[in-house]
Motif scaffolding. Structure first.
Motif, PDB file in Angstrom:
ATOM      1  N   LYS A  59       0.847  -1.185   0.000  1.00 39.38           N
ATOM      2  CA  LYS A  59       0.000   0.000   0.000  1.00 39.38           C
ATOM      3  C   LYS A  59       0.884   1.236   0.000  1.00 39.38           C
ATOM      4  O   LYS A  59       2.049   1.182   0.376  1.00 39.38           O
ATOM      5  N   THR A  60       0.324   2.368  -0.397  1.00 36.29           N
ATOM      6  CA  THR A  60       1.042   3.623  -0.190  1.00 36.29           C
ATOM      7  C   THR A  60       1.095   3.893   1.311  1.00 36.29           C
ATOM      8  O   THR A  60       0.287   3.351   2.087  1.00 36.29           O
ATOM      9  N   LEU A  61       2.025   4.741   1.733  1.00 36.07           N
ATOM     10  CA  LEU A  61       2.141   5.012   3.159  1.00 36.07           C
ATOM     11  C   LEU A  61       0.868   5.637   3.736  1.00 36.07           C
ATOM     12  O   LEU A  61       0.411   5.212   4.810  1.00 36.07           O
ATOM     13  N   PRO A  62       0.246   6.629   3.055  1.00 36.84           N
ATOM     14  CA  PRO A  62      -1.012   7.168   3.605  1.00 36.84           C
ATOM     15  C   PRO A  62      -2.097   6.101   3.740  1.00 36.84           C
ATOM     16  O   PRO A  62      -2.832   6.086   4.736  1.00 36.84           O
ATOM     17  N   GLU A  63      -2.199   5.199   2.748  1.00 37.78           N
ATOM     18  CA  GLU A  63      -3.199   4.124   2.829  1.00 37.78           C
ATOM     19  C   GLU A  63      -2.896   3.190   3.995  1.00 37.78           C
ATOM     20  O   GLU A  63      -3.795   2.781   4.741  1.00 37.78           O
ATOM     21  N   LEU A  64      -1.632   2.843   4.132  1.00 34.75           N
ATOM     22  CA  LEU A  64      -1.221   1.934   5.203  1.00 34.75           C
ATOM     23  C   LEU A  64      -1.594   2.520   6.565  1.00 34.75           C
ATOM     24  O   LEU A  64      -2.164   1.829   7.419  1.00 34.75           O
ATOM     25  N   ILE A  65      -1.278   3.799   6.763  1.00 28.35           N
ATOM     26  CA  ILE A  65      -1.533   4.433   8.061  1.00 28.35           C
ATOM     27  C   ILE A  65      -3.028   4.531   8.339  1.00 28.35           C
ATOM     28  O   ILE A  65      -3.500   4.229   9.437  1.00 28.35           O
ATOM     29  N   SER A  66      -3.801   4.939   7.336  1.00 24.02           N
ATOM     30  CA  SER A  66      -5.233   5.165   7.546  1.00 24.02           C
ATOM     31  C   SER A  66      -5.999   3.868   7.769  1.00 24.02           C
ATOM     32  O   SER A  66      -7.024   3.855   8.462  1.00 24.02           O
ATOM     33  N   ARG A  67      -5.506   2.753   7.212  1.00 23.44           N
ATOM     34  CA  ARG A  67      -6.232   1.484   7.309  1.00 23.44           C
ATOM     35  C   ARG A  67      -5.819   0.627   8.499  1.00 23.44           C
ATOM     36  O   ARG A  67      -6.489  -0.349   8.821  1.00 23.44           O
ATOM     37  N   SER A  68      -4.741   0.966   9.181  1.00 18.35           N
ATOM     38  CA  SER A  68      -4.178   0.075  10.193  1.00 18.35           C
ATOM     39  C   SER A  68      -4.754   0.316  11.588  1.00 18.35           C
ATOM     40  O   SER A  68      -4.909   1.460  12.026  1.00 18.35           O
ATOM     41  N   ASP A  69      -5.030  -0.780  12.272  1.00 20.31           N
ATOM     42  CA  ASP A  69      -5.386  -0.719  13.686  1.00 20.31           C
ATOM     43  C   ASP A  69      -4.128  -0.587  14.545  1.00 20.31           C
ATOM     44  O   ASP A  69      -4.150  -0.006  15.624  1.00 20.31           O
ATOM     45  N   VAL A  70      -3.034  -1.184  14.034  1.00 15.68           N
ATOM     46  CA  VAL A  70      -1.754  -1.161  14.722  1.00 15.68           C
ATOM     47  C   VAL A  70      -0.663  -0.830  13.719  1.00 15.68           C
ATOM     48  O   VAL A  70      -0.635  -1.393  12.617  1.00 15.68           O
ATOM     49  N   LEU A  71       0.222   0.096  14.078  1.00 13.94           N
ATOM     50  CA  LEU A  71       1.401   0.391  13.270  1.00 13.94           C
ATOM     51  C   LEU A  71       2.607  -0.183  14.001  1.00 13.94           C
ATOM     52  O   LEU A  71       2.896   0.220  15.137  1.00 13.94           O
ATOM     53  N   LEU A  72       3.276  -1.136  13.372  1.00 18.45           N
ATOM     54  CA  LEU A  72       4.402  -1.821  13.996  1.00 18.45           C
ATOM     55  C   LEU A  72       5.693  -1.374  13.322  1.00 18.45           C
ATOM     56  O   LEU A  72       5.938  -1.678  12.151  1.00 18.45           O
ATOM     57  N   SER A  73       6.518  -0.616  14.058  1.00 19.38           N
ATOM     58  CA  SER A  73       7.771  -0.105  13.514  1.00 19.38           C
ATOM     59  C   SER A  73       8.910  -1.052  13.861  1.00 19.38           C
ATOM     60  O   SER A  73       9.308  -1.171  15.020  1.00 19.38           O
ATOM     61  N   LEU A  74       9.412  -1.736  12.837  1.00 23.25           N
ATOM     62  CA  LEU A  74      10.568  -2.631  12.956  1.00 23.25           C
ATOM     63  C   LEU A  74      11.524  -2.262  11.834  1.00 23.25           C
ATOM     64  O   LEU A  74      11.424  -2.761  10.720  1.00 23.25           O
ATOM     65  N   CYS A  75      12.441  -1.352  12.123  1.00 25.35           N
ATOM     66  CA  CYS A  75      13.335  -0.830  11.102  1.00 25.35           C
ATOM     67  C   CYS A  75      14.722  -0.659  11.717  1.00 25.35           C
ATOM     68  O   CYS A  75      14.891  -0.847  12.918  1.00 25.35           O
ATOM     69  N   PRO A  76      15.738  -0.327  10.921  1.00 25.98           N
ATOM     70  CA  PRO A  76      17.051  -0.062  11.514  1.00 25.98           C
ATOM     71  C   PRO A  76      16.970   1.033  12.574  1.00 25.98           C
ATOM     72  O   PRO A  76      16.208   2.000  12.438  1.00 25.98           O
ATOM     73  N   THR A  77      17.756   0.895  13.624  1.00 23.51           N
ATOM     74  CA  THR A  77      17.717   1.820  14.749  1.00 23.51           C
ATOM     75  C   THR A  77      17.801   3.281  14.316  1.00 23.51           C
ATOM     76  O   THR A  77      17.055   4.136  14.802  1.00 23.51           O
ATOM     77  N   ALA A  78      18.701   3.571  13.386  1.00 20.79           N
ATOM     78  CA  ALA A  78      18.936   4.955  12.981  1.00 20.79           C
ATOM     79  C   ALA A  78      17.708   5.586  12.335  1.00 20.79           C
ATOM     80  O   ALA A  78      17.587   6.817  12.307  1.00 20.79           O
ATOM     81  N   ALA A  79      16.795   4.764  11.797  1.00 20.55           N
ATOM     82  CA  ALA A  79      15.630   5.287  11.080  1.00 20.55           C
ATOM     83  C   ALA A  79      14.382   5.376  11.945  1.00 20.55           C
ATOM     84  O   ALA A  79      13.320   5.774  11.459  1.00 20.55           O
ATOM     85  N   ALA A  80      14.461   5.036  13.212  1.00 20.92           N
ATOM     86  CA  ALA A  80      13.266   4.937  14.056  1.00 20.92           C
ATOM     87  C   ALA A  80      12.514   6.263  14.160  1.00 20.92           C
ATOM     88  O   ALA A  80      11.291   6.310  13.977  1.00 20.92           O
ATOM     89  N   GLU A  81      13.218   7.344  14.464  1.00 23.71           N
ATOM     90  CA  GLU A  81      12.541   8.631  14.637  1.00 23.71           C
ATOM     91  C   GLU A  81      12.053   9.200  13.306  1.00 23.71           C
ATOM     92  O   GLU A  81      10.993   9.815  13.242  1.00 23.71           O
ATOM     93  N   GLU A  82      12.823   8.983  12.247  1.00 24.37           N
ATOM     94  CA  GLU A  82      12.384   9.446  10.922  1.00 24.37           C
ATOM     95  C   GLU A  82      11.100   8.739  10.512  1.00 24.37           C
ATOM     96  O   GLU A  82      10.183   9.350   9.949  1.00 24.37           O
ATOM     97  N   THR A  83      11.027   7.432  10.790  1.00 22.04           N
ATOM     98  CA  THR A  83       9.829   6.666  10.457  1.00 22.04           C
ATOM     99  C   THR A  83       8.621   7.187  11.220  1.00 22.04           C
ATOM    100  O   THR A  83       7.541   7.385  10.657  1.00 22.04           O
ATOM    101  N   ALA A  84       8.801   7.431  12.516  1.00 22.46           N
ATOM    102  CA  ALA A  84       7.711   7.978  13.327  1.00 22.46           C
ATOM    103  C   ALA A  84       7.312   9.369  12.843  1.00 22.46           C
ATOM    104  O   ALA A  84       6.117   9.713  12.827  1.00 22.46           O
ATOM    105  N   ALA A  85       8.284  10.161  12.436  1.00 23.01           N
ATOM    106  CA  ALA A  85       7.999  11.518  11.956  1.00 23.01           C
ATOM    107  C   ALA A  85       7.165  11.482  10.679  1.00 23.01           C
ATOM    108  O   ALA A  85       6.287  12.334  10.481  1.00 23.01           O
ATOM    109  N   GLN A  86       7.430  10.503   9.809  1.00 24.67           N
ATOM    110  CA  GLN A  86       6.628  10.364   8.591  1.00 24.67           C
ATOM    111  C   GLN A  86       5.176  10.074   8.937  1.00 24.67           C
ATOM    112  O   GLN A  86       4.256  10.621   8.317  1.00 24.67           O
ATOM    113  N   VAL A  87       4.959   9.230   9.929  1.00 30.39           N
ATOM    114  CA  VAL A  87       3.597   8.907  10.356  1.00 30.39           C
ATOM    115  C   VAL A  87       2.925  10.146  10.939  1.00 30.39           C
ATOM    116  O   VAL A  87       1.779  10.457  10.621  1.00 30.39           O
TER     117      VAL A  87
END
Length: 285
Positions: free
Chosen positions: A51-79
């Protein structure tokens, strides 16, 4: 009950978690934008829905962030920037980051609830059973734990304080991962002076010493790009606890010498040569 989980972003651990959730009948989404062919193949094998990121976020009951440590805050910021999450969506911060970083992520994502999580163990494939530690709101943590009932992921709720799961992970990592680094350096020193076999003989007297596992030195080199940032966060944990953090910084600096060997398949001699090659030629130590 079937839930929809948005997975951010599936590497080897994340895709394995996604496959476990899919096997329990949950819908698992992921965003292929900007991801490698390797990641795409993992996601396809795991049965994840692109899915596109906006679709993924809008459709999810749970967002599970499992990414490289350095990208954790950037990933959360995108959300946070997209701001399209539904009411009641829970963000699970499952990366190896310091308690302070988890709190920053929770503050940035507010009012979206955040659960602090940590994975200890190998990906849940081939009969391996990692533990998923959870801390934060007890009701929400228990809900996340229920997602993994009947899977090869063993959830354990630590309490209602954000930071406990991350502190446990990094406390363990500060020993486990630095021990791997020390084993590589010690073996390299012994090999330089022609006493590597004798070192292994001494080490073999101790059960399951890392020094016996010389085949892990190339794996350490290949994973250094991920381990370094994690150990910097372990240093932050130690500093916040009033403990010396110099060993963590030193270990991260050592791992940085392998940055050019990301995911390469080296042998032991090649990994040690790469480690030496990045040093000061006038000071080979």
């Amino acid at each position: 009950m079937t839930d929809t989980i948005g997975l951010l972003h599936p590497g080897s651990m994340g895709s394995a978690f996604g496959a476990q959730l899919r096997a329990r009948g949950h819908v698992v989404l992921w965003c292929p934008d900007g991801r490698s062919d390797t990641t795409r193949r993992r996601a396809q094998r795991a049965g994840l829905e692109p899915k596109t990121l906006p679709e993924l976020i809008s459709r999810s009951d749970v967002l599970l962030s499992l990414c490289p440590t350095a990208a954790a805050e950037e990933t959360a910021a995108q959300v946070a920037e997209l701001g399209t999450a539904g009411v009641g969506t829970i963000y699970v911060e499952a990366n190896a980051v310091s308690p302070a970083r988890v709190q920053r992520i929770a503050d940035h994502l507010a009012p979206m609830p955040v659960i602090d999580a940590a994975v200890v163990g190998s990906p849940p494939v081939g009969g391996k059973y990692p533990t998923l530690y959870l801390s934060g709101s007890s009701q929400q943590a228990e809900r996340i734990a229920e997602l993994f009932v009947g899977t090869d992921v063993r959830p354990q709720v630590l309490g209602d304080s954000i930071g406990k799961a991350s502190a446990l992970k990094l406390a363990y990592s500060s020993y486990q991962k630095v021990s791997r680094v020390l084993a590589a350096v010690a073996y390299g020193a012994a090999a330089t002076y022609g006493v590597a076999d004798e070192l292994l003989e001494i080490a073999a007297k101790r059960t399951r010493s890392y020094l016996v596992e010389t085949d892990y030195i190339p794996k350490t080199a290949a994973r250094a790009w991920r381990w370094g940032p994690e150990l910097e966060d372990a240093a932050a944990l130690l500093a916040d606890s009033g403990l010396p953090d110099s060993l963590m910084h030193a270990a991260a600096a050592t791992l940085a010498r392998w940055d050019d060997n990301r995911d390469e398949r080296l042998d032991v001699a090649g990994a040690l040569e790469a480690l030496r090659a990045q040093g000061d030629p006038d000071n080979p130590s």
